[in-house]
Design a protein around this motif. Sequence first.
Motif, PDB file in Angstrom:
ATOM      1  N   LEU A   1       1.124  -1.476   0.035  1.00  0.00           N
ATOM      2  CA  LEU A   1      -0.040  -0.131   0.450  1.00  0.00           C
ATOM      3  C   LEU A   1       0.566   1.049  -0.540  1.00  0.00           C
ATOM      4  O   LEU A   1       2.088   0.910   0.832  1.00  0.00           O
ATOM      5  N   GLU A   2       0.306   2.317  -0.796  1.00  0.00           N
ATOM      6  CA  GLU A   2       1.412   3.243  -0.676  1.00  0.00           C
ATOM      7  C   GLU A   2       0.149   4.666  -1.212  1.00  0.00           C
ATOM      8  O   GLU A   2      -0.664   4.640  -1.630  1.00  0.00           O
ATOM      9  N   VAL A   3       0.761   5.766  -0.422  1.00  0.00           N
ATOM     10  CA  VAL A   3       0.400   6.952  -0.229  1.00  0.00           C
ATOM     11  C   VAL A   3       1.623   8.138  -0.856  1.00  0.00           C
ATOM     12  O   VAL A   3       2.749   8.412  -0.121  1.00  0.00           O
ATOM     13  N   VAL A   4       0.620   8.948  -1.792  1.00  0.00           N
ATOM     14  CA  VAL A   4       2.121   9.688  -2.094  1.00  0.00           C
ATOM     15  C   VAL A   4       1.154  11.442  -2.424  1.00  0.00           C
ATOM     16  O   VAL A   4       0.278  11.464  -2.431  1.00  0.00           O
ATOM     17  N   ASP A   5       1.712  11.657  -1.521  1.00  0.00           N
ATOM     18  CA  ASP A   5       1.412  13.100  -0.784  1.00  0.00           C
ATOM     19  C   ASP A   5       2.036  14.543  -2.117  1.00  0.00           C
ATOM     20  O   ASP A   5       2.520  13.732  -3.066  1.00  0.00           O
ATOM     21  N   ARG A   6       1.534  15.648  -1.589  1.00  0.00           N
ATOM     22  CA  ARG A   6       1.519  16.221  -3.029  1.00  0.00           C
ATOM     23  C   ARG A   6       3.183  16.489  -3.465  1.00  0.00           C
ATOM     24  O   ARG A   6       2.924  16.906  -4.460  1.00  0.00           O
ATOM     25  N   ASP A   7       4.001  16.342  -2.060  1.00  0.00           N
ATOM     26  CA  ASP A   7       4.372  17.105  -2.010  1.00  0.00           C
ATOM     27  C   ASP A   7       5.792  16.049  -2.890  1.00  0.00           C
ATOM     28  O   ASP A   7       7.429  15.852  -3.298  1.00  0.00           O
ATOM     29  N   GLY A   8       5.252  14.541  -3.515  1.00  0.00           N
ATOM     30  CA  GLY A   8       6.170  13.409  -3.804  1.00  0.00           C
ATOM     31  C   GLY A   8       6.296  12.687  -3.246  1.00  0.00           C
ATOM     32  O   GLY A   8       7.350  11.487  -3.456  1.00  0.00           O
ATOM     33  N   THR A   9       6.158  13.241  -2.047  1.00  0.00           N
ATOM     34  CA  THR A   9       6.742  12.315  -0.815  1.00  0.00           C
ATOM     35  C   THR A   9       6.168  10.536  -0.634  1.00  0.00           C
ATOM     36  O   THR A   9       4.306  10.977  -0.306  1.00  0.00           O
ATOM     37  N   ALA A  10       6.531   9.554  -0.568  1.00  0.00           N
ATOM     38  CA  ALA A  10       6.070   8.427  -1.690  1.00  0.00           C
ATOM     39  C   ALA A  10       5.944   7.606   0.444  1.00  0.00           C
ATOM     40  O   ALA A  10       6.529   7.541   1.187  1.00  0.00           O
ATOM     41  N   ILE A  11       4.791   6.922   1.125  1.00  0.00           N
ATOM     42  CA  ILE A  11       4.550   6.690   2.750  1.00  0.00           C
ATOM     43  C   ILE A  11       3.995   4.786   2.372  1.00  0.00           C
ATOM     44  O   ILE A  11       2.928   5.441   1.341  1.00  0.00           O
ATOM     45  N   ARG A  12       4.571   4.356   2.647  1.00  0.00           N
ATOM     46  CA  ARG A  12       4.040   2.951   2.109  1.00  0.00           C
ATOM     47  C   ARG A  12       3.424   1.600   3.607  1.00  0.00           C
ATOM     48  O   ARG A  12       3.920   2.390   4.903  1.00  0.00           O
ATOM     49  N   GLY A  13       3.014   0.951   3.641  1.00  0.00           N
ATOM     50  CA  GLY A  13       1.885   0.124   4.932  1.00  0.00           C
ATOM     51  C   GLY A  13       1.792   0.979   5.530  1.00  0.00           C
ATOM     52  O   GLY A  13       0.685   1.629   5.771  1.00  0.00           O
ATOM     53  N   ALA A  14       1.807   0.168   6.588  1.00  0.00           N
ATOM     54  CA  ALA A  14       0.905   0.817   7.729  1.00  0.00           C
ATOM     55  C   ALA A  14       0.687   2.236   8.036  1.00  0.00           C
ATOM     56  O   ALA A  14      -0.426   2.942   8.396  1.00  0.00           O
ATOM     57  N   PRO A  15       1.929   2.726   7.988  1.00  0.00           N
ATOM     58  CA  PRO A  15       1.713   4.312   8.433  1.00  0.00           C
ATOM     59  C   PRO A  15       0.950   4.668   7.115  1.00  0.00           C
ATOM     60  O   PRO A  15       0.960   5.711   7.400  1.00  0.00           O
ATOM     61  N   ALA A  16       1.004   4.553   5.794  1.00  0.00           N
ATOM     62  CA  ALA A  16       0.233   4.697   4.773  1.00  0.00           C
ATOM     63  C   ALA A  16      -1.164   4.510   4.788  1.00  0.00           C
ATOM     64  O   ALA A  16      -1.829   5.720   5.003  1.00  0.00           O
ATOM     65  N   VAL A  17      -1.344   4.338   6.072  1.00  0.00           N
ATOM     66  CA  VAL A  17      -3.322   3.943   6.030  1.00  0.00           C
ATOM     67  C   VAL A  17      -3.302   4.976   7.089  1.00  0.00           C
ATOM     68  O   VAL A  17      -4.687   5.591   7.346  1.00  0.00           O
ATOM     69  N   ALA A  18      -2.391   5.524   8.378  1.00  0.00           N
ATOM     70  CA  ALA A  18      -2.864   6.138   9.362  1.00  0.00           C
ATOM     71  C   ALA A  18      -2.488   7.703   8.966  1.00  0.00           C
ATOM     72  O   ALA A  18      -3.597   7.998   9.067  1.00  0.00           O
ATOM     73  N   PHE A  19      -1.689   8.074   6.921  1.00  0.00           N
ATOM     74  CA  PHE A  19      -1.846   8.971   6.732  1.00  0.00           C
ATOM     75  C   PHE A  19      -2.984   9.219   6.208  1.00  0.00           C
ATOM     76  O   PHE A  19      -3.152  10.898   6.076  1.00  0.00           O
ATOM     77  N   ALA A  20      -3.876   8.375   5.153  1.00  0.00           N
ATOM     78  CA  ALA A  20      -4.135   8.850   4.243  1.00  0.00           C
ATOM     79  C   ALA A  20      -5.516   9.017   5.448  1.00  0.00           C
ATOM     80  O   ALA A  20      -6.564   9.840   5.172  1.00  0.00           O
ATOM     81  N   LEU A  21      -6.163   7.854   6.774  1.00  0.00           N
ATOM     82  CA  LEU A  21      -6.593   8.416   7.553  1.00  0.00           C
ATOM     83  C   LEU A  21      -6.655   9.721   8.277  1.00  0.00           C
ATOM     84  O   LEU A  21      -7.740  10.168   8.332  1.00  0.00           O
ATOM     85  N   SER A  22      -6.069  10.450   8.116  1.00  0.00           N
ATOM     86  CA  SER A  22      -5.458  11.465   8.971  1.00  0.00           C
ATOM     87  C   SER A  22      -5.913  12.244   8.296  1.00  0.00           C
ATOM     88  O   SER A  22      -6.428  13.656   8.291  1.00  0.00           O
ATOM     89  N   ARG A  23      -5.977  12.008   6.859  1.00  0.00           N
ATOM     90  CA  ARG A  23      -6.938  13.801   6.070  1.00  0.00           C
ATOM     91  C   ARG A  23      -8.038  13.154   5.151  1.00  0.00           C
ATOM     92  O   ARG A  23      -9.016  14.110   4.641  1.00  0.00           O
ATOM     93  N   LEU A  24      -8.885  12.790   5.895  1.00  0.00           N
ATOM     94  CA  LEU A  24     -10.245  12.791   5.651  1.00  0.00           C
ATOM     95  C   LEU A  24     -11.194  12.990   6.803  1.00  0.00           C
ATOM     96  O   LEU A  24     -10.304  12.804   8.123  1.00  0.00           O
ATOM     97  N   PRO A  25     -12.627  13.954   6.963  1.00  0.00           N
ATOM     98  CA  PRO A  25     -12.436  14.511   7.893  1.00  0.00           C
ATOM     99  C   PRO A  25     -13.321  14.007   8.389  1.00  0.00           C
ATOM    100  O   PRO A  25     -12.869  14.099   9.938  1.00  0.00           O
ATOM    101  N   LEU A  26     -13.721  12.780   8.493  1.00  0.00           N
ATOM    102  CA  LEU A  26     -14.285  12.062   9.220  1.00  0.00           C
ATOM    103  C   LEU A  26     -13.133  10.971  10.772  1.00  0.00           C
ATOM    104  O   LEU A  26     -13.813  10.857  11.610  1.00  0.00           O
ATOM    105  N   THR A  27     -12.399  10.989  10.352  1.00  0.00           N
ATOM    106  CA  THR A  27     -11.859  10.459  10.949  1.00  0.00           C
ATOM    107  C   THR A  27     -10.177  10.873  11.801  1.00  0.00           C
ATOM    108  O   THR A  27      -9.698  10.092  11.859  1.00  0.00           O
ATOM    109  N   ALA A  28     -10.105  12.233  10.737  1.00  0.00           N
ATOM    110  CA  ALA A  28      -9.006  13.021  10.699  1.00  0.00           C
ATOM    111  C   ALA A  28      -8.322  12.925  12.670  1.00  0.00           C
ATOM    112  O   ALA A  28      -7.109  13.005  13.053  1.00  0.00           O
TER     113      ALA A  28
END
Length: 379
Positions: free
Chosen positions: A333-360
């Motif tokens: 699993l991978e999240v690429v932030d707007r500055d190009g930073t790639a986050i993988r695995g469980a930290p990517a899950v935490a980062f994605a959920l932290s950007r959603l209004p209901l779960t932030a």
Amino acid sequence: MNAAAVGAPLRVRGAVARFDSLLGRAVSMRALALLRVLAGPAVLLHLQPFLSDALGGRIYRDAFYEPYADWYPEVPDAVYVGLLGVAAVAAVAMSLGFFTRLATATTFVIVTYNLFLSTTHFHNNRAYLVIVLGMLAVAPCGRELSVDAWLRRRRRRPALDFSAPGWPLWLLRFECAAIYGASGLSKLVDPDWFGGTVTWQRVGRARDQLDAWPLPDWAVSALTDRSFHVGAAKFIVLTELFIAVGLWWRGTRYAAVWVAVAFHLGIQGSASVQVFSYLGIAVLVIWAVPSTRDRVLRIDPTAGRHRRLGALVRALDWLARFRVEPAPPGSRLEVVDRDGTAIRGAPAVAFALSRLPLTAWFTLPTLLLPAVRQARRAG
């Protein structure tokens, strides 16, 4: 001296030009569209006591009231009750985004008219609601998250531009921060407030309610202790000032939003603030960066956990922060932030959920965990 005299106006003109460019710069209206959806329930909650009294045959003129001005127009009782009903219907249409401009403007006009019918109607939370509705009425916030946009797609008409001049967003941000700042500063210079007298007296008046709460004796004793409020009052003041300042900087914005949500939940449980807590939390969506789909969530479509996270993000990404894209089978699993930073695995899950209004609010603290911080730095 002559050079300084000539240079000063040039600097002023340059600052004015930059400010004008900021106000006119096209940004995404997604946050205001979401706020429009959330503002409808706030209006209904605000109107509920007026409508309840009206259905019982009572309106503001049947009790003590004081008009703001002699010239302010007052309509017959039946018309007044009808206006309240129209406002309720318009608030629902505003949230749905049906005839959005008309519905939002109608809601704003009637709520504002009712507010100024009597000085007894005025509360700070109601004034804040009027300000929010005014900003929504002048902003093109019905182009997304609306029945109007859905009908436009059904008719196969081209979508309207989701961007517009950002001045309503910036003005509402200023008003949002100013409320916390003004409240904090007023308490700071009030010796009764800053010294804890006000909160101590409020708790004393609500002692019967406090005894009914499922709290241990030591908690009740602490809450009714004068010395506790000496420190608690200062904490409240500093909290409001931190929110007012912290919202403006990206480095502190998420912390300020988290604290603001906790602050509103706290005062909702301890004081009667009508719609202010709900509205205050809803307005926090305007502090999202006004751009959309600038982050990427890459999932392995063959992995069940990835698919579930992708579905969750699609459902809760009300601010349109992510593009969900497929990755090759077996990929992490991978999240690429707007500055190009790639986050993988469980930290990517935490980062994605932290950007959603209901779960932030629940997941933002996880970004402080060493594993998540290290993953973001490594990316």
